[in-house]
Design a protein around this motif. Structure first.
Motif, PDB file in Angstrom:
ATOM      1  N   UNK A  20       0.836  -1.202   0.000  1.00  0.00           N
ATOM      2  CA  UNK A  20       0.000   0.000   0.000  1.00  0.00           C
ATOM      3  C   UNK A  20       0.871   1.251   0.000  1.00  0.00           C
ATOM      4  N   UNK A  21       1.986   1.214   0.714  1.00  0.00           N
ATOM      5  CA  UNK A  21       2.902   2.350   0.732  1.00  0.00           C
ATOM      6  C   UNK A  21       3.407   2.679  -0.654  1.00  0.00           C
ATOM      7  N   UNK A  22       3.728   1.647  -1.418  1.00  0.00           N
ATOM      8  CA  UNK A  22       4.188   1.870  -2.786  1.00  0.00           C
ATOM      9  C   UNK A  22       3.050   2.405  -3.652  1.00  0.00           C
ATOM     10  N   UNK A  23       1.863   1.837  -3.505  1.00  0.00           N
ATOM     11  CA  UNK A  23       0.722   2.285  -4.294  1.00  0.00           C
ATOM     12  C   UNK A  23       0.312   3.711  -3.926  1.00  0.00           C
ATOM     13  N   UNK A  24       0.455   4.051  -2.660  1.00  0.00           N
ATOM     14  CA  UNK A  24      -0.049   5.319  -2.152  1.00  0.00           C
ATOM     15  C   UNK A  24       0.819   6.515  -2.527  1.00  0.00           C
ATOM     16  N   UNK A  25       2.032   6.274  -2.976  1.00  0.00           N
ATOM     17  CA  UNK A  25       2.885   7.401  -3.364  1.00  0.00           C
ATOM     18  C   UNK A  25       2.156   8.232  -4.417  1.00  0.00           C
ATOM     19  N   UNK A  26       1.944   9.459  -4.103  1.00  0.00           N
ATOM     20  CA  UNK A  26       1.253  10.345  -5.028  1.00  0.00           C
ATOM     21  C   UNK A  26      -0.237  10.474  -4.751  1.00  0.00           C
ATOM     22  N   UNK A  27      -0.784   9.600  -3.887  1.00  0.00           N
ATOM     23  CA  UNK A  27      -2.207   9.706  -3.548  1.00  0.00           C
ATOM     24  C   UNK A  27      -2.407  10.953  -2.698  1.00  0.00           C
ATOM     25  N   UNK A  29      -5.707  12.203  -1.342  1.00  0.00           N
ATOM     26  CA  UNK A  29      -6.763  12.251  -0.330  1.00  0.00           C
ATOM     27  C   UNK A  29      -6.781  10.969   0.505  1.00  0.00           C
ATOM     28  N   UNK A  30      -7.400  11.064   1.679  1.00  0.00           N
ATOM     29  CA  UNK A  30      -7.534   9.901   2.552  1.00  0.00           C
ATOM     30  C   UNK A  30      -8.352   8.818   1.849  1.00  0.00           C
ATOM     31  N   UNK A  31      -9.356   9.213   1.078  1.00  0.00           N
ATOM     32  CA  UNK A  31     -10.173   8.242   0.350  1.00  0.00           C
ATOM     33  C   UNK A  31      -9.314   7.457  -0.631  1.00  0.00           C
ATOM     34  N   UNK A  32      -8.432   8.169  -1.362  1.00  0.00           N
ATOM     35  CA  UNK A  32      -7.535   7.482  -2.297  1.00  0.00           C
ATOM     36  C   UNK A  32      -6.631   6.507  -1.559  1.00  0.00           C
ATOM     37  N   UNK A  33      -6.105   6.934  -0.397  1.00  0.00           N
ATOM     38  CA  UNK A  33      -5.210   6.071   0.381  1.00  0.00           C
ATOM     39  C   UNK A  33      -5.935   4.818   0.840  1.00  0.00           C
ATOM     40  N   UNK A  34      -7.144   4.980   1.352  1.00  0.00           N
ATOM     41  CA  UNK A  34      -7.928   3.828   1.811  1.00  0.00           C
ATOM     42  C   UNK A  34      -8.209   2.885   0.653  1.00  0.00           C
ATOM     43  N   UNK A  35      -8.568   3.430  -0.479  1.00  0.00           N
ATOM     44  CA  UNK A  35      -8.815   2.617  -1.668  1.00  0.00           C
ATOM     45  C   UNK A  35      -7.565   1.835  -2.059  1.00  0.00           C
ATOM     46  N   UNK A  36      -6.417   2.479  -1.990  1.00  0.00           N
ATOM     47  CA  UNK A  36      -5.167   1.815  -2.361  1.00  0.00           C
ATOM     48  C   UNK A  36      -4.804   0.710  -1.376  1.00  0.00           C
ATOM     49  N   UNK A  37      -5.099   0.892  -0.100  1.00  0.00           N
ATOM     50  CA  UNK A  37      -4.871  -0.179   0.880  1.00  0.00           C
ATOM     51  C   UNK A  37      -5.740  -1.384   0.517  1.00  0.00           C
ATOM     52  N   UNK A  38      -6.979  -1.139   0.160  1.00  0.00           N
ATOM     53  CA  UNK A  38      -7.881  -2.236  -0.245  1.00  0.00           C
ATOM     54  C   UNK A  38      -7.360  -2.919  -1.520  1.00  0.00           C
ATOM     55  N   UNK A  39      -6.836  -2.119  -2.461  1.00  0.00           N
ATOM     56  CA  UNK A  39      -6.255  -2.695  -3.679  1.00  0.00           C
ATOM     57  C   UNK A  39      -5.048  -3.564  -3.327  1.00  0.00           C
ATOM     58  N   UNK A  40      -4.239  -3.103  -2.389  1.00  0.00           N
ATOM     59  CA  UNK A  40      -3.069  -3.881  -1.961  1.00  0.00           C
ATOM     60  C   UNK A  40      -3.512  -5.208  -1.375  1.00  0.00           C
ATOM     61  N   UNK A  41      -4.523  -5.176  -0.531  1.00  0.00           N
ATOM     62  CA  UNK A  41      -5.047  -6.419   0.045  1.00  0.00           C
ATOM     63  C   UNK A  41      -5.522  -7.359  -1.056  1.00  0.00           C
ATOM     64  N   UNK A  42      -6.226  -6.791  -2.025  1.00  0.00           N
ATOM     65  CA  UNK A  42      -6.728  -7.615  -3.130  1.00  0.00           C
ATOM     66  C   UNK A  42      -5.595  -8.230  -3.943  1.00  0.00           C
ATOM     67  N   UNK A  43      -4.549  -7.457  -4.205  1.00  0.00           N
ATOM     68  CA  UNK A  43      -3.402  -7.982  -4.962  1.00  0.00           C
ATOM     69  C   UNK A  43      -2.709  -9.109  -4.206  1.00  0.00           C
ATOM     70  N   UNK A  44      -2.574  -8.946  -2.906  1.00  0.00           N
ATOM     71  CA  UNK A  44      -1.937  -9.986  -2.099  1.00  0.00           C
ATOM     72  C   UNK A  44      -2.790 -11.243  -2.104  1.00  0.00           C
ATOM     73  N   UNK A  45      -4.087 -11.090  -1.829  1.00  0.00           N
ATOM     74  CA  UNK A  45      -4.976 -12.241  -1.758  1.00  0.00           C
ATOM     75  C   UNK A  45      -5.134 -12.941  -3.106  1.00  0.00           C
TER      76      UNK A  45
END
Length: 183
Positions: A20-27, A29-45
């Motif tokens: 998520x830290x890598x994805x979040x670079x450049x994000x 808003x908090x909404x974008x960050x939360x979305x990227x954390x969810x994307x990270x979880x999805x990529x891992x799973x």
């Protein structure tokens, strides 16, 4: 990794945070960050993230980053040195230029590491244009100096700094080899 792979929750959270830290670079808003954390979880799973690679990066990433900072510092101090010969090979005499200084330094086989490091430093400077020398410095001169400086170090923090410098010189040597191979 497959969906059936079991990893401890703590490890999953560390990996998720790293991704998520890598994805979040450049994000922005908090909404974008939360979305990227969810994307990270999805990529891992989904198995799109190589957990072993992330673990390796977490373990060695800070050290490699430090080596790269030293490479950058060295380039700023000494400039590009891709042209330097390696100074290595089966027929080379890796200590010959140091022993050539024995009239000046009194180099002898029983010298301790600190004395040899001092002589290696003087020898590198004698060959380095950047240090007022004759311009015949090689990568081996530079690496040898760093190795002997490390050999002479007693304190853990200073030894670690010397080892980072050895790694930085090795990275620059590899870069110079690759540049010559591509030429």
């Amino acid at each position: 990794m497959s969906k059936d792979t079991q990893i401890p929750v703590g490890e999953f959270m560390e990996i998720r945070d790293a991704v998520a830290g890598e994805l979040r670079k450049g994000a922005s808003s908090q909404t974008q960050r939360t979305t990227l954390v969810r994307q990270a979880e999805g990529l891992i799973l989904a198995g799109y993230v190589d957990i072993d690679a992330v673990r390796t990066e977490q373990r060695f990433g800070p050290v490699v980053a430090e080596v790269l900072r030293e490479v950058t510092r060295s380039l700023e101090k000494h400039g590009e040195q891709l042209h330097l010969p390696m100074g290595t090979g089966a027929d080379t005499h890796p200590l010959d230029t140091i022993s050539a200084l024995d009239d000046v330094t009194g180099l002898r086989p029983i010298m301790n590491a600190a004395e040899i490091a001092s002589v290696a430093t003087l020898d590198t400077k004698a060959h380095s244009v950047n240090e007022g020398g004759d311009g015949t410095v090689t990568w081996w001169h530079i690496l040898r100096e760093e190795v002997f400086e490390a050999a002479a170090e007693e304190h853990v923090v200073a030894l670690r700094a010397e080892l980072v410098q050895i790694a930085a010189v090795a990275v620059k040597m590899i870069d110079a080899l690759d540049a010559k191979a591509g030429a």
